[in-house]
Write an enzyme that holds these catalytic residues in place. Structure first.
Site, PDB file in Angstrom:
ATOM      1  N   GLY A 154       9.035 -16.232 -40.837  1.00 11.89           N
ATOM      2  CA  GLY A 154       9.521 -15.521 -39.663  1.00 11.89           C
ATOM      3  C   GLY A 154       8.559 -14.412 -39.305  1.00 11.89           C
ATOM      4  O   GLY A 154       7.347 -14.517 -39.532  1.00 11.89           O
ATOM      5  N   ILE A 156       8.050 -11.412 -40.674  1.00  6.84           N
ATOM      6  CA  ILE A 156       7.347 -10.822 -41.815  1.00  6.84           C
ATOM      7  C   ILE A 156       6.353 -11.814 -42.398  1.00  6.84           C
ATOM      8  O   ILE A 156       5.178 -11.497 -42.616  1.00  6.84           O
ATOM      9  CB  ILE A 156       8.348 -10.359 -42.882  1.00  6.84           C
ATOM     10  CG1 ILE A 156       9.209  -9.219 -42.349  1.00  6.84           C
ATOM     11  CG2 ILE A 156       7.604  -9.910 -44.152  1.00  6.84           C
ATOM     12  CD1 ILE A 156      10.383  -8.872 -43.227  1.00  6.84           C
ATOM     13  N   ARG A 176      12.452 -24.269 -42.834  1.00  8.83           N
ATOM     14  CA  ARG A 176      13.313 -25.357 -42.356  1.00  8.83           C
ATOM     15  C   ARG A 176      12.689 -26.079 -41.163  1.00  8.83           C
ATOM     16  O   ARG A 176      12.698 -27.303 -41.103  1.00  8.83           O
ATOM     17  CB  ARG A 176      14.681 -24.799 -41.963  1.00  8.83           C
ATOM     18  CG  ARG A 176      15.646 -25.848 -41.439  1.00  8.83           C
ATOM     19  CD  ARG A 176      16.987 -25.252 -41.096  1.00  8.83           C
ATOM     20  NE  ARG A 176      17.659 -24.697 -42.252  1.00  8.83           N
ATOM     21  CZ  ARG A 176      18.818 -24.049 -42.190  1.00  8.83           C
ATOM     22  NH1 ARG A 176      19.408 -23.872 -41.015  1.00  8.83           N
ATOM     23  NH2 ARG A 176      19.375 -23.573 -43.277  1.00  8.83           N
ATOM     24  N   THR A 235       9.993  -9.500 -51.362  1.00  8.31           N
ATOM     25  CA  THR A 235      10.274  -8.337 -50.514  1.00  8.31           C
ATOM     26  C   THR A 235      11.432  -8.640 -49.567  1.00  8.31           C
ATOM     27  O   THR A 235      11.612  -7.941 -48.564  1.00  8.31           O
ATOM     28  CB  THR A 235       9.031  -7.939 -49.693  1.00  8.31           C
ATOM     29  OG1 THR A 235       8.561  -9.083 -48.957  1.00  8.31           O
ATOM     30  CG2 THR A 235       7.926  -7.415 -50.580  1.00  8.31           C
ATOM     31  N   GLU A 266      21.490  -3.266 -56.222  1.00 11.62           N
ATOM     32  CA  GLU A 266      20.708  -2.102 -55.830  1.00 11.62           C
ATOM     33  C   GLU A 266      21.635  -0.902 -55.679  1.00 11.62           C
ATOM     34  O   GLU A 266      22.715  -1.029 -55.110  1.00 11.62           O
ATOM     35  CB  GLU A 266      19.971  -2.382 -54.508  1.00 11.62           C
ATOM     36  CG  GLU A 266      18.942  -3.502 -54.633  1.00 11.62           C
ATOM     37  CD  GLU A 266      18.208  -3.803 -53.332  1.00 11.62           C
ATOM     38  OE1 GLU A 266      18.464  -3.098 -52.332  1.00 11.62           O
ATOM     39  OE2 GLU A 266      17.378  -4.721 -53.318  1.00 11.62           O
ATOM     40  N   HIS A 285      13.125  -1.253 -52.943  1.00 13.31           N
ATOM     41  CA  HIS A 285      13.416  -1.814 -51.616  1.00 13.31           C
ATOM     42  C   HIS A 285      12.863  -0.897 -50.524  1.00 13.31           C
ATOM     43  O   HIS A 285      13.538  -0.588 -49.532  1.00 13.31           O
ATOM     44  CB  HIS A 285      14.910  -2.037 -51.418  1.00 13.31           C
ATOM     45  CG  HIS A 285      15.203  -3.218 -50.546  1.00 13.31           C
ATOM     46  ND1 HIS A 285      16.268  -4.061 -50.732  1.00 13.31           N
ATOM     47  CD2 HIS A 285      14.544  -3.706 -49.464  1.00 13.31           C
ATOM     48  CE1 HIS A 285      16.273  -5.010 -49.815  1.00 13.31           C
ATOM     49  NE2 HIS A 285      15.225  -4.811 -49.023  1.00 13.31           N
TER      50      HIS A 285
END
Length: 322
Positions: A154, A156, A176, A235, A266, A285
């Site tokens: 995508g 990123i 996909r 990430t 987290e 994060h």
């Protein structure tokens, strides 16, 4: 005066940063401590929610906010949002997609290089006064000539692929829906099956959403099929990896190292077994957070809320999800 509830807890320094960006005529409602119970406690007066972090926004939260007009997600992930509950209440939900993509991509590259060069361990021993130039150097690795496997491509992942073009690597990807061949040529990437990616890549980097289909996408079988000494980078979301299986693979040496910015729980506890591994480079994060991206992310989200309040929703730059 319309009130905006922050559903993520910010300490004094980032909160002061956010306060400076609040549009005139709005009041900010910050959390006094993290967690869903605190969001519920503070939600009664909220006209808007600025949603960030991992706190679940579900029916319980929404029922505690009878005045709520709109929800603005500061980041891109939707896995912390109960979309059906939001839709059932007729609440508009906006997401600022892509605003932090380049920052996360840069952080991904940092984790790749840092893991290959064992930068965390090297930094620690050097600060301790040990000069282990050759002893540690011969256990480090070049990026040049490696095969990089990107799972997801995508915003990123696309930025990562663009950056990697300068490093003389072979970049393959799995997603996909395959890209058009012209776009693959532009990015210098090659489409492969997930299994081929796992078996042939020296470095595997995750850039896909977390959902029912991708939960524990990287489990024991997938880790076992990777090349000996491969490096795993995450990430995206911690739930994409079976962390217990990854820990075993790191201990055995099957997995040569991991660069992790996302974890299943987290914040990560300091006594978590992953934190004891010298071949794990871990960050909290933080990939999407820099001074520049935080200002753009929060400032853009607050501007969208102001536009909505002013009846100018057609000018909102974010994508409406619900």
């Amino acid at each position: 005066m319309p009130k905006i509830l922050l559903t993520n807890y910010y300490g004094s320094k980032p909160l002061a940063f956010v306060q400076k960006l609040v549009p005139e005529g709005f009041e900010l409602i910050p959390l006094e401590q993290p967690g869903q119970d605190e969001v519920i406690r503070r939600a009664a007066d909220a006209d808007y929610m600025l949603v960030g972090g991992r706190t679940r926004i579900d029916a319980k939260v929404l029922d505690s906010a009878p005045k709520l007009k709109m929800i603005q997600r500061s980041g891109v992930g939707l896995d912390s949002l109960d979309l059906e509950a939001i839709r059932a209440r007729g609440l508009p939900l906006y997401v600022n997609e892509g605003i932090n993509a380049r920052s996360v991509a840069e952080h991904t590259l940092m984790l790749i290089l840092g893991t290959l060069r064992r930068i965390g361990e090297v930094n620690t021993v050097t600060h301790e006064g040990q000069w282990l130039k050759h002893e540690m150097g011969i256990d480090c690795h070049d990026l040049f000539g490696k095969q990089i496997g990107l799972i997801g491509l995508g915003s990123i992942g696309t930025h990562v692929a663009e950056i990697l073009k300068a490093f003389g690597v072979n970049t393959v990807y799995f997603k996909r829906n395959r890209l058009e061949s012209d776009r693959e040529n532009q990015l210098n990437v090659r489409y492969v099956s997930l299994q081929e990616l796992l078996e042939g890549s020296d470095i595997i980097s995750l850039h896909t959403a977390l959902n029912d289909e991708t939960f524990n996408l990287i489990g024991r079988d997938e880790l076992a099929s990777m090349k000996d000494g491969a490096v795993l980078i995450n990430t995206a979301r911690g739930g994409l990896i079976d962390e217990a299986a990854m820990l075993d693979s790191l201990k055995s040496g099957q997995l040569g190292g991991a660069g992790l910015d996302a974890f299943s729980e987290e914040p990560m506890l300091s006594n978590h077994p992953l934190m004891e591994m010298n071949n794990v480079l871990a960050t909290p994060h933080i990939g999407s957070i820099t001074a520049e991206t935080f200002a753009g992310m929060i400032g853009g989200a607050l501007e969208n809320i102001a536009l909505f309040e002013g009846g100018k929703s057609e000018q909102i730059s974010a994508r409406r999800v619900v």
